[in-house]
Design an enzyme around this catalytic site. Structure first.
Site, short mmCIF file in Angstrom:
data_model
loop_
_atom_site.label_atom_id
_atom_site.label_comp_id
_atom_site.label_asym_id
_atom_site.label_seq_id
_atom_site.Cartn_x
_atom_site.Cartn_y
_atom_site.Cartn_z
NE ARG A 51 47.25 14.24 19.78
CZ ARG A 51 48.37 14.74 19.65
NH1 ARG A 51 48.88 14.85 20.77
NH2 ARG A 51 48.33 15.46 18.90
CB THR A 52 46.19 9.09 14.50
OG1 THR A 52 45.49 9.86 15.41
CG2 THR A 52 44.73 7.78 14.10
CE LYS A 81 52.39 17.14 -12.09
NZ LYS A 81 52.85 17.35 -13.04
NE ARG A 102 44.41 12.30 10.88
CZ ARG A 102 44.34 11.31 12.23
NH1 ARG A 102 45.54 13.05 12.27
NH2 ARG A 102 44.02 11.60 13.10
CG HIS A 130 39.26 10.28 15.24
ND1 HIS A 130 39.88 9.51 14.81
CD2 HIS A 130 40.95 11.60 15.38
CE1 HIS A 130 41.49 9.48 15.21
NE2 HIS A 130 41.57 10.70 14.81
N1 CP Z 1 43.73 12.89 17.94
C1 CP Z 1 44.40 13.01 17.01
O1 CP Z 1 43.81 12.30 15.95
O2 CP Z 1 45.97 13.51 17.32
P1 CP Z 1 46.33 13.04 15.74
O3 CP Z 1 46.12 14.17 15.30
O4 CP Z 1 47.82 13.61 16.03
O5 CP Z 1 46.29 12.15 15.07
#
Ligand code: CP
Length: 295
Positions: A51-52, A81, A102, A130
């Site tokens: 999603r993100t 590396k 992320r 998040h």
């Molecule tokens: N909700 C969420 O962070 O989903 P993803 O891990 O798919 O990004």
């Protein structure tokens, strides 16, 4: 807005501006087609995401900007590396205006912001926060219930390890008179440091039992097999029997991905809003990018 690493990087007015803009975008996406033409985004994901990452990438493309997606790395700290995380961020940040990051390590976005002039959006740092998820959670509540105050909210699951739950709880504390029930196994309670980060006092109670009780919002976080055995997980599952006790107006949210915390049968009931919630991520991230990159 410089960076968005914690939900507390925003104030209440900025949150409401983002939600209002997201609503305008959702209603008339074609009005925003070239808003970020000439701007660029790198999505830099050291952990998997459906999603993100995809909604961030598409959000920038829909606003007319350019995107580079980097997500194949299996490395823990850098893209190769030989190269450090700091150098990787510095190099990528010299090419783009915005980095959606992320990473497994909680410190990663804080290290990143020290090594680049590009703006950083934390899209999940380990088990910490998040913030864009919290904004789309708020957006969905606001759209469905028309308010962010006077809410009765249960947050359910492995709260210790859920970065979505941490940011969501803090986000709720920007608004008045919200009553929160934190429901989790004893060993997976909400860490105290997030309770200390609340912006205003929330009326909070903690419980180990999932009992539906006049909630406006039930926020299901899930428990992974690393968190708890199956026998424990069923105690925190929203099944048909528990769902029968929901008010007609209660909305069920879940940051997804779903593990087994919500029975698939529940998807059909009108209270289930988690797929709308995930869809809203696109409009909310478009609004966040516009706010962060506006001149
Ligand atoms: N909700 C969420 O962070 O989903 P993803 O891990 O798919 O990004």
């Amino acid at each position: 807005m410089k960076n968005l690493i914690k939900i507390e990087d925003l104030n209440k007015e900025e949150i409401l501006e983002i939600l209002n803009l997201a609503k305008k975008i959702k209603n008339n996406p074609n009005n925003f087609l070239d808003q970020l033409k000439g701007k660029s985004l790198a999505t830099l994901f050291f952990q998997p995401s459906t999603r993100t990452r995809i909604s961030s990438s598409l959000a920038m493309q829909k606003l007319g900007g350019d995107v580079v997606d980097l997500y194949e790395s299996k490395k823990e700290i850098g893209m190769s590396k030989e190269e450090s995380f700091e150098d990787t961020i510095r190099v990528i940040g010299d090419y783009v205006d915005l980095i959606c990051l992320r990473h497994n390590f909680e410190e990663a976005p804080f290290v990143a912001e020290k090594n680049t002039n590009a703006k950083i959006i934390n899209c999940g740092n380990g088990k910490d926060q998040h913030p864009t998820q919290a904004l789309l959670d708020l957006f969905t509540i606001w759209e469905e219930l028309r308010r962010l105050e006077n809410l009765n909210v249960s947050i359910v699951g492995g709260l210790k390890n859920s970065r979505s739950a941490h940011s969501f709880l803090i986000a709720l504390s920007f608004f008045d008179n919200n009553k929160i029930k934190l429901i989790s196994p004893k060993e997976l309670k909400m860490p105290k440091k997030y309770l200390k980060s609340l912006k205003k006092t929330l009326n909070i109670m903690e419980s180990e039992d999932l009992e539906i009780d006049e909630e406006d919002v039930v926020y299901m976080c899930g428990l992974t097999s690393f968190d708890a055995e199956k026998e424990v997980r069923v105690g925190y599952q929203l099944n048909k029997e528990r769902a029968r006790k929901l008010k007609e107006s209660t909305i069920i949210l879940n940051p997804l991905p779903r593990i087994d915390e919500i029975e698939k049968e529940i998807d059909k009931i009108p209270n289930a809003k988690y797929f709308q919630q995930s869809k809203n991520g696109l409009f909310v991230r478009m609004a966040i990018f516009m706010k962060m990159l506006e001149n």
